[in-house]
Write a protein that holds these residues in place. Sequence first.
Motif, PDB file in Angstrom:
ATOM      1  N   SER A   1       0.829  -1.208   0.000  1.00 19.61           N
ATOM      2  CA  SER A   1       0.000   0.000   0.000  1.00 19.61           C
ATOM      3  C   SER A   1       0.865   1.261   0.000  1.00 19.61           C
ATOM      4  CB  SER A   1      -0.964  -0.001   1.185  1.00 19.61           C
ATOM      5  OG  SER A   1      -0.262   0.027   2.399  1.00 19.61           O
ATOM      6  N   LEU A   2       1.960   1.268   0.724  1.00 18.88           N
ATOM      7  CA  LEU A   2       2.852   2.415   0.740  1.00 18.88           C
ATOM      8  C   LEU A   2       3.500   2.621  -0.627  1.00 18.88           C
ATOM      9  CD1 LEU A   2       4.249   4.666   2.366  1.00 18.88           C
ATOM     10  CD2 LEU A   2       6.048   3.014   2.860  1.00 18.88           C
ATOM     11  N   MET A   3       3.983   1.561  -1.236  1.00 16.52           N
ATOM     12  CA  MET A   3       4.606   1.683  -2.552  1.00 16.52           C
ATOM     13  C   MET A   3       3.578   2.078  -3.604  1.00 16.52           C
ATOM     14  SD  MET A   3       7.710   1.380  -1.929  1.00 16.52           S
ATOM     15  CE  MET A   3       8.449   1.305  -3.523  1.00 16.52           C
ATOM     16  N   GLY A   4       2.380   1.568  -3.498  1.00 14.52           N
ATOM     17  CA  GLY A   4       1.329   1.976  -4.422  1.00 14.52           C
ATOM     18  C   GLY A   4       1.041   3.452  -4.311  1.00 14.52           C
TER      19      GLY A   4
ATOM     20  N   GLU B   1       3.551  14.665 -18.535  1.00 20.13           N
ATOM     21  CA  GLU B   1       4.315  14.830 -17.300  1.00 20.13           C
ATOM     22  C   GLU B   1       4.057  13.681 -16.331  1.00 20.13           C
ATOM     23  OE1 GLU B   1       2.358  17.192 -18.585  1.00 20.13           O
ATOM     24  OE2 GLU B   1       3.646  18.886 -19.064  1.00 20.13           O
ATOM     25  N   ALA B   2       2.821  13.200 -16.296  1.00 17.23           N
ATOM     26  CA  ALA B   2       2.472  12.089 -15.403  1.00 17.23           C
ATOM     27  C   ALA B   2       3.216  10.824 -15.804  1.00 17.23           C
ATOM     28  CB  ALA B   2       0.968  11.849 -15.427  1.00 17.23           C
ATOM     29  N   VAL B   3       3.232  10.534 -17.090  1.00 18.08           N
ATOM     30  CA  VAL B   3       3.932   9.336 -17.565  1.00 18.08           C
ATOM     31  C   VAL B   3       5.427   9.477 -17.327  1.00 18.08           C
ATOM     32  CG1 VAL B   3       4.498   8.004 -19.624  1.00 18.08           C
ATOM     33  CG2 VAL B   3       2.152   8.749 -19.242  1.00 18.08           C
ATOM     34  N   GLU B   4       5.947  10.673 -17.540  1.00 15.72           N
ATOM     35  CA  GLU B   4       7.374  10.915 -17.315  1.00 15.72           C
ATOM     36  C   GLU B   4       7.737  10.751 -15.840  1.00 15.72           C
ATOM     37  OE1 GLU B   4      10.281  14.745 -17.708  1.00 15.72           O
ATOM     38  OE2 GLU B   4       8.898  14.383 -19.378  1.00 15.72           O
ATOM     39  N   LEU B   5       6.921  11.294 -14.947  1.00 14.63           N
ATOM     40  CA  LEU B   5       7.173  11.143 -13.509  1.00 14.63           C
ATOM     41  C   LEU B   5       7.125   9.673 -13.101  1.00 14.63           C
ATOM     42  CD1 LEU B   5       7.579  12.305 -10.653  1.00 14.63           C
ATOM     43  CD2 LEU B   5       5.096  12.528 -10.507  1.00 14.63           C
TER      44      LEU B   5
ATOM     45  N   THR C   1      10.280   7.601 -11.605  1.00 14.89           N
ATOM     46  CA  THR C   1      10.163   6.989 -10.279  1.00 14.89           C
ATOM     47  C   THR C   1      10.454   5.492 -10.355  1.00 14.89           C
ATOM     48  OG1 THR C   1       8.484   8.613  -9.675  1.00 14.89           O
ATOM     49  CG2 THR C   1       8.642   6.651  -8.298  1.00 14.89           C
ATOM     50  N   LEU C   2       9.878   4.829 -11.348  1.00 18.45           N
ATOM     51  CA  LEU C   2      10.096   3.397 -11.517  1.00 18.45           C
ATOM     52  C   LEU C   2      11.559   3.107 -11.831  1.00 18.45           C
ATOM     53  CD1 LEU C   2       8.362   0.858 -11.417  1.00 18.45           C
ATOM     54  CD2 LEU C   2       8.077   1.052 -13.879  1.00 18.45           C
ATOM     55  N   GLY C   3      12.167   3.931 -12.672  1.00 21.68           N
ATOM     56  CA  GLY C   3      13.581   3.747 -13.000  1.00 21.68           C
ATOM     57  C   GLY C   3      14.479   3.934 -11.795  1.00 21.68           C
ATOM     58  N   ALA C   4      14.206   4.959 -10.992  1.00 30.54           N
ATOM     59  CA  ALA C   4      15.007   5.188  -9.791  1.00 30.54           C
ATOM     60  C   ALA C   4      14.872   4.020  -8.823  1.00 30.54           C
ATOM     61  CB  ALA C   4      14.578   6.483  -9.116  1.00 30.54           C
TER      62      ALA C   4
ATOM     63  N   VAL D   1      16.939   1.106 -10.143  1.00 25.31           N
ATOM     64  CA  VAL D   1      18.377   1.299  -9.918  1.00 25.31           C
ATOM     65  C   VAL D   1      18.735   1.039  -8.457  1.00 25.31           C
ATOM     66  CG1 VAL D   1      20.200   3.056  -9.861  1.00 25.31           C
ATOM     67  CG2 VAL D   1      18.711   2.864 -11.860  1.00 25.31           C
ATOM     68  N   ILE D   2      17.951   1.584  -7.547  1.00 23.55           N
ATOM     69  CA  ILE D   2      18.213   1.375  -6.113  1.00 23.55           C
ATOM     70  C   ILE D   2      18.100  -0.106  -5.758  1.00 23.55           C
ATOM     71  CG2 ILE D   2      17.312   1.830  -3.785  1.00 23.55           C
ATOM     72  CD1 ILE D   2      16.547   4.651  -4.862  1.00 23.55           C
ATOM     73  N   THR D   3      17.087  -0.779  -6.287  1.00 22.67           N
ATOM     74  CA  THR D   3      16.920  -2.211  -6.027  1.00 22.67           C
ATOM     75  C   THR D   3      18.088  -3.004  -6.607  1.00 22.67           C
ATOM     76  OG1 THR D   3      14.524  -1.953  -6.046  1.00 22.67           O
ATOM     77  CG2 THR D   3      15.383  -4.183  -6.331  1.00 22.67           C
ATOM     78  N   GLY D   4      18.504  -2.653  -7.809  1.00 23.96           N
ATOM     79  CA  GLY D   4      19.643  -3.337  -8.424  1.00 23.96           C
ATOM     80  C   GLY D   4      20.911  -3.178  -7.606  1.00 23.96           C
TER      81      GLY D   4
END
Length: 71
Positions: A24-27, A45-49, A53-56, A59-62
Amino acid sequence: MSETSRTLCLAPMAMLSLLVFSVSLMGYLFFFQPVQMYLDGQKREAVELFTKTLGAFAVITGIALIVAFSV
């Protein structure tokens, strides 16, 4: 009910509660702002954001996985 059986019963419930909270927090973090922007007409802008966010997060997960498995 013994202490061991009580622990065995509560551990899965605690893990499921933690999973539900995390999802729920990640959603909220991933979707709330982009959906608001999308509904306000800021579609690009929404799709870009969302993709940034998903890319960041990817990267952090990787990096976390590389560090965890390199030890």
